[in-house]
Design an enzyme around this catalytic site. Structure first.
Site, PDB file in Angstrom:
ATOM      1  N   ASP A  16       0.835  -1.204   0.000  1.00  0.00           N
ATOM      2  CA  ASP A  16       0.000   0.000   0.000  1.00  0.00           C
ATOM      3  C   ASP A  16       0.872   1.256   0.000  1.00  0.00           C
ATOM      4  O   ASP A  16       1.062   1.914   1.037  1.00  0.00           O
ATOM      5  CB  ASP A  16      -0.961  -0.024   1.204  1.00  0.00           C
ATOM      6  CG  ASP A  16      -2.042  -1.083   1.027  1.00  0.00           C
ATOM      7  OD1 ASP A  16      -2.397  -1.402  -0.132  1.00  0.00           O
ATOM      8  OD2 ASP A  16      -2.529  -1.606   2.047  1.00  0.00           O
ATOM      9  N   LYS A  38       0.396  -8.079  -2.453  1.00  0.00           N
ATOM     10  CA  LYS A  38      -0.924  -7.579  -2.827  1.00  0.00           C
ATOM     11  C   LYS A  38      -0.788  -6.168  -3.378  1.00  0.00           C
ATOM     12  O   LYS A  38      -0.212  -5.284  -2.734  1.00  0.00           O
ATOM     13  CB  LYS A  38      -1.856  -7.575  -1.617  1.00  0.00           C
ATOM     14  CG  LYS A  38      -3.288  -7.183  -1.970  1.00  0.00           C
ATOM     15  CD  LYS A  38      -4.216  -7.347  -0.786  1.00  0.00           C
ATOM     16  CE  LYS A  38      -4.233  -6.153   0.115  1.00  0.00           C
ATOM     17  NZ  LYS A  38      -4.788  -4.943  -0.499  1.00  0.00           N
ATOM     18  N   ASP A  65      -5.740  -6.720  -5.924  1.00  0.00           N
ATOM     19  CA  ASP A  65      -6.900  -6.460  -5.057  1.00  0.00           C
ATOM     20  C   ASP A  65      -7.611  -5.174  -5.479  1.00  0.00           C
ATOM     21  O   ASP A  65      -7.431  -4.128  -4.866  1.00  0.00           O
ATOM     22  CB  ASP A  65      -6.372  -6.365  -3.608  1.00  0.00           C
ATOM     23  CG  ASP A  65      -7.436  -6.001  -2.594  1.00  0.00           C
ATOM     24  OD1 ASP A  65      -8.610  -6.323  -2.820  1.00  0.00           O
ATOM     25  OD2 ASP A  65      -7.074  -5.404  -1.565  1.00  0.00           O
ATOM     26  N   LYS A  67     -11.031  -5.158  -6.132  1.00  0.00           N
ATOM     27  CA  LYS A  67     -12.423  -5.238  -5.607  1.00  0.00           C
ATOM     28  C   LYS A  67     -13.457  -4.656  -6.562  1.00  0.00           C
ATOM     29  O   LYS A  67     -14.171  -3.702  -6.239  1.00  0.00           O
ATOM     30  CB  LYS A  67     -12.522  -4.506  -4.269  1.00  0.00           C
ATOM     31  CG  LYS A  67     -11.600  -4.990  -3.180  1.00  0.00           C
ATOM     32  CD  LYS A  67     -11.910  -4.287  -1.865  1.00  0.00           C
ATOM     33  CE  LYS A  67     -10.985  -4.680  -0.752  1.00  0.00           C
ATOM     34  NZ  LYS A  67      -9.625  -4.121  -0.881  1.00  0.00           N
ATOM     35  N   HIS A  69     -16.772  -3.885  -8.551  1.00  0.00           N
ATOM     36  CA  HIS A  69     -18.193  -3.856  -8.165  1.00  0.00           C
ATOM     37  C   HIS A  69     -18.903  -2.994  -9.207  1.00  0.00           C
ATOM     38  O   HIS A  69     -18.925  -1.775  -9.102  1.00  0.00           O
ATOM     39  CB  HIS A  69     -18.333  -3.250  -6.762  1.00  0.00           C
ATOM     40  CG  HIS A  69     -19.702  -3.379  -6.178  1.00  0.00           C
ATOM     41  ND1 HIS A  69     -19.976  -3.087  -4.855  1.00  0.00           N
ATOM     42  CD2 HIS A  69     -20.875  -3.775  -6.722  1.00  0.00           C
ATOM     43  CE1 HIS A  69     -21.265  -3.306  -4.625  1.00  0.00           C
ATOM     44  NE2 HIS A  69     -21.830  -3.706  -5.738  1.00  0.00           N
ATOM     45  N   ASP A  70     -19.428  -3.625 -10.248  1.00  0.00           N
ATOM     46  CA  ASP A  70     -20.041  -2.890 -11.357  1.00  0.00           C
ATOM     47  C   ASP A  70     -21.010  -3.850 -12.044  1.00  0.00           C
ATOM     48  O   ASP A  70     -21.233  -4.965 -11.549  1.00  0.00           O
ATOM     49  CB  ASP A  70     -18.928  -2.408 -12.314  1.00  0.00           C
ATOM     50  CG  ASP A  70     -19.305  -1.133 -13.061  1.00  0.00           C
ATOM     51  OD1 ASP A  70     -20.459  -1.039 -13.528  1.00  0.00           O
ATOM     52  OD2 ASP A  70     -18.440  -0.259 -13.211  1.00  0.00           O
ATOM     53  N   ILE A  71     -21.546  -3.471 -13.194  1.00  0.00           N
ATOM     54  CA  ILE A  71     -22.463  -4.384 -13.885  1.00  0.00           C
ATOM     55  C   ILE A  71     -21.651  -5.576 -14.425  1.00  0.00           C
ATOM     56  O   ILE A  71     -20.441  -5.456 -14.657  1.00  0.00           O
ATOM     57  CB  ILE A  71     -23.241  -3.669 -15.024  1.00  0.00           C
ATOM     58  CG1 ILE A  71     -22.279  -3.068 -16.059  1.00  0.00           C
ATOM     59  CG2 ILE A  71     -24.165  -2.601 -14.442  1.00  0.00           C
ATOM     60  CD1 ILE A  71     -22.974  -2.559 -17.306  1.00  0.00           C
ATOM     61  N   ASN A  73     -21.096  -7.182 -17.197  1.00  0.00           N
ATOM     62  CA  ASN A  73     -20.267  -7.086 -18.412  1.00  0.00           C
ATOM     63  C   ASN A  73     -18.966  -6.317 -18.154  1.00  0.00           C
ATOM     64  O   ASN A  73     -17.884  -6.716 -18.600  1.00  0.00           O
ATOM     65  CB  ASN A  73     -21.090  -6.400 -19.514  1.00  0.00           C
ATOM     66  CG  ASN A  73     -20.394  -6.438 -20.842  1.00  0.00           C
ATOM     67  OD1 ASN A  73     -20.028  -7.512 -21.323  1.00  0.00           O
ATOM     68  ND2 ASN A  73     -20.168  -5.267 -21.432  1.00  0.00           N
ATOM     69  N   THR A  74     -19.079  -5.227 -17.410  1.00  0.00           N
ATOM     70  CA  THR A  74     -17.902  -4.403 -17.103  1.00  0.00           C
ATOM     71  C   THR A  74     -16.937  -5.163 -16.189  1.00  0.00           C
ATOM     72  O   THR A  74     -15.719  -5.155 -16.400  1.00  0.00           O
ATOM     73  CB  THR A  74     -18.352  -3.084 -16.422  1.00  0.00           C
ATOM     74  OG1 THR A  74     -19.263  -2.436 -17.314  1.00  0.00           O
ATOM     75  CG2 THR A  74     -17.189  -2.171 -16.124  1.00  0.00           C
ATOM     76  N   THR A 129     -13.318  -5.652   6.342  1.00  0.00           N
ATOM     77  CA  THR A 129     -12.924  -5.887   7.739  1.00  0.00           C
ATOM     78  C   THR A 129     -12.861  -4.586   8.543  1.00  0.00           C
ATOM     79  O   THR A 129     -12.709  -4.615   9.752  1.00  0.00           O
ATOM     80  CB  THR A 129     -11.562  -6.607   7.805  1.00  0.00           C
ATOM     81  OG1 THR A 129     -10.687  -6.011   6.829  1.00  0.00           O
ATOM     82  CG2 THR A 129     -11.690  -8.075   7.512  1.00  0.00           C
ATOM     83  N   GLN A 203      -8.971  -0.825  10.951  1.00  0.00           N
ATOM     84  CA  GLN A 203      -9.578  -2.149  10.945  1.00  0.00           C
ATOM     85  C   GLN A 203     -10.438  -2.342  12.187  1.00  0.00           C
ATOM     86  O   GLN A 203     -10.059  -1.946  13.282  1.00  0.00           O
ATOM     87  CB  GLN A 203      -8.499  -3.240  10.900  1.00  0.00           C
ATOM     88  CG  GLN A 203      -7.617  -3.195   9.665  1.00  0.00           C
ATOM     89  CD  GLN A 203      -8.330  -3.704   8.407  1.00  0.00           C
ATOM     90  OE1 GLN A 203      -9.546  -3.850   8.388  1.00  0.00           O
ATOM     91  NE2 GLN A 203      -7.568  -3.943   7.345  1.00  0.00           N
ATOM     92  N   ARG A 224       0.136  -2.541   7.152  1.00  0.00           N
ATOM     93  CA  ARG A 224       0.837  -1.614   8.039  1.00  0.00           C
ATOM     94  C   ARG A 224       1.711  -2.227   9.131  1.00  0.00           C
ATOM     95  O   ARG A 224       2.782  -1.674   9.402  1.00  0.00           O
ATOM     96  CB  ARG A 224      -0.167  -0.597   8.611  1.00  0.00           C
ATOM     97  CG  ARG A 224      -0.595   0.412   7.546  1.00  0.00           C
ATOM     98  CD  ARG A 224      -1.874   1.113   7.910  1.00  0.00           C
ATOM     99  NE  ARG A 224      -3.006   0.201   7.827  1.00  0.00           N
ATOM    100  CZ  ARG A 224      -4.277   0.569   7.973  1.00  0.00           C
ATOM    101  NH1 ARG A 224      -4.581   1.828   8.220  1.00  0.00           N
ATOM    102  NH2 ARG A 224      -5.250  -0.311   7.875  1.00  0.00           N
TER     103      ARG A 224
HETATM  104  O1  C5P Z   1      -2.505  -2.250   6.761  1.00  0.00           O
HETATM  105  P1  C5P Z   1      -3.455  -3.404   6.872  1.00  0.00           P
HETATM  106  O2  C5P Z   1      -2.804  -4.666   7.405  1.00  0.00           O
HETATM  107  O3  C5P Z   1      -4.734  -3.034   7.613  1.00  0.00           O
HETATM  108  O4  C5P Z   1      -3.847  -3.714   5.354  1.00  0.00           O
HETATM  109  C1  C5P Z   1      -4.866  -4.602   4.995  1.00  0.00           C
HETATM  110  C2  C5P Z   1      -4.968  -4.654   3.506  1.00  0.00           C
HETATM  111  O5  C5P Z   1      -6.011  -5.543   3.133  1.00  0.00           O
HETATM  112  C3  C5P Z   1      -5.292  -3.308   2.829  1.00  0.00           C
HETATM  113  O6  C5P Z   1      -4.544  -3.265   1.628  1.00  0.00           O
HETATM  114  C4  C5P Z   1      -6.780  -3.387   2.526  1.00  0.00           C
HETATM  115  O7  C5P Z   1      -7.101  -2.709   1.337  1.00  0.00           O
HETATM  116  C5  C5P Z   1      -6.991  -4.881   2.349  1.00  0.00           C
HETATM  117  N1  C5P Z   1      -8.345  -5.391   2.646  1.00  0.00           N
HETATM  118  C6  C5P Z   1      -8.971  -5.237   3.865  1.00  0.00           C
HETATM  119  N2  C5P Z   1     -10.238  -5.720   4.073  1.00  0.00           N
HETATM  120  C7  C5P Z   1     -10.888  -6.370   3.111  1.00  0.00           C
HETATM  121  C8  C5P Z   1     -10.245  -6.564   1.875  1.00  0.00           C
HETATM  122  C9  C5P Z   1      -8.960  -6.068   1.677  1.00  0.00           C
HETATM  123  O8  C5P Z   1      -8.376  -4.676   4.776  1.00  0.00           O
HETATM  124  N3  C5P Z   1     -12.084  -6.877   3.323  1.00  0.00           N
END
Ligand code: C5P
Length: 248
Positions: A16, A38, A65, A67, A69-71, A73-74, A129, A203, A224
């Site tokens: 990140d 990731k 990653d 994620k 979230h669209d129609i 086809n897209t 999360t 989180q 992190r």
């Molecule tokens: O820094 P940290 O350990 O919180 O990073 C968690 C990583 O997992 C982030 O890149 C975040 O985008 C991703 N993630 C998440 N929860 C989800 C899906 C992905 O925290 N449900």
């Protein structure tokens, strides 16, 4: 893809960062300790597919990653492009996009893959999360998070998705409902009592690496606690050791 050949293969480190140069420099530092990197929306938005190419050049597997979230086809088009990038082993969509969207994504991930050869796996994000019960209710989803997540996981499996991203709190229930082959990837992992690593940040549903593996997670995602550690290698090593000790 083998999921428990070596303890380090269960650790996914989230790159990140905004800067690709910083991300690659960091990835080189810990590459031999981690199973996968990731690349999420932060790095991908700033550096694009070049980020995937450069991280793949290190010989690393990648969880892209984004994620979607669209129609349907897209999303199918986006998943197809993602899976075609070098080194991409995992891609994902939001389960809340519904059955038709997940089915289209599942078909896209299999498209063009020769029979018998390995293909990119598709995951569905159940509930982020970072969301607690109140935040989940606020967007109109009733009931306890665990029940919500479990229902979305079953829906994803029925739509042909290979696994889910979910918190450790829900992993055990998903494992027993969806079986051994269904992939479970758990973010929100925080090593216990480790200064900066013990911080929850944004989180809400967190757990330790040991708890994640015990609950049946195939992969744990850590950002992190490793990225901001004074010694990132030592932080990653400690998590790898904890995974190994838990797996026995
Ligand atoms: O820094 P940290 O350990 O919180 O990073 C968690 C990583 O997992 C982030 O890149 C975040 O985008 C991703 N993630 C998440 N929860 C989800 C899906 C992905 O925290 N449900």
């Amino acid at each position: 893809m083998t999921f428990d050949a070596h303890p380090r293969s269960s650790l996914i480190v989230a790159l990140d960062f905004d800067s690709l140069a910083t991300a690659v420099k960091f990835a080189k530092q810990v590459a031999d300790l981690v199973g996968m990197f990731k690349i999420g929306s932060q790095l991908f938005t700033s550096a694009g597919p070049e980020a995937v190419r450069q991280v793949a050049q290190l010989g690393a597997d990648i969880f892209l990653d984004l994620k979607f979230h669209d129609i349907p086809n897209t999303v199918a088009g986006a998943v197809l492009s993602s899976a075609a990038m070098p080194g991409v082993q995992l891609v994902n969509v939001h389960a809340l996009g519904g059955t038709a969207m997940m089915r289209a994504a599942a078909q896209a991930v299999s498209a063009g893959v020769p029979m018998g050869s390995d293909r990119t796996r598709l995951l569905a994000v159940t509930v982020l999360t970072s969301m607690d019960q109140r935040a989940i209710r606020e967007v109109g989803l009733g009931g306890p998070p665990k029940l919500r997540v479990l229902k979305l996981a079953k829906l994803a499996q029925k739509a042909g998705v290979d696994g889910v991203v979910a918190s450790v709190q829900e992993a055990k229930a998903i494992r027993s409902a969806c079986g051994r082959e269904f992939l479970i990837v758990t973010p929100g992992v925080r090593p216990k009592d480790k200064g900066v690593g013990a911080k929850k940040d944004d989180q809400a549903r967190t757990a330790t690496p040991r708890e994640a593996i015990r609950a049946g997670a195939d992969f744990i995602v850590v950002g992190r606690p490793i990225l901001t550690a004074a010694d990132p290698r030592a932080a990653a090593q400690e998590i790898v050791d904890e995974i190994a000790a838990t797996k026995g």
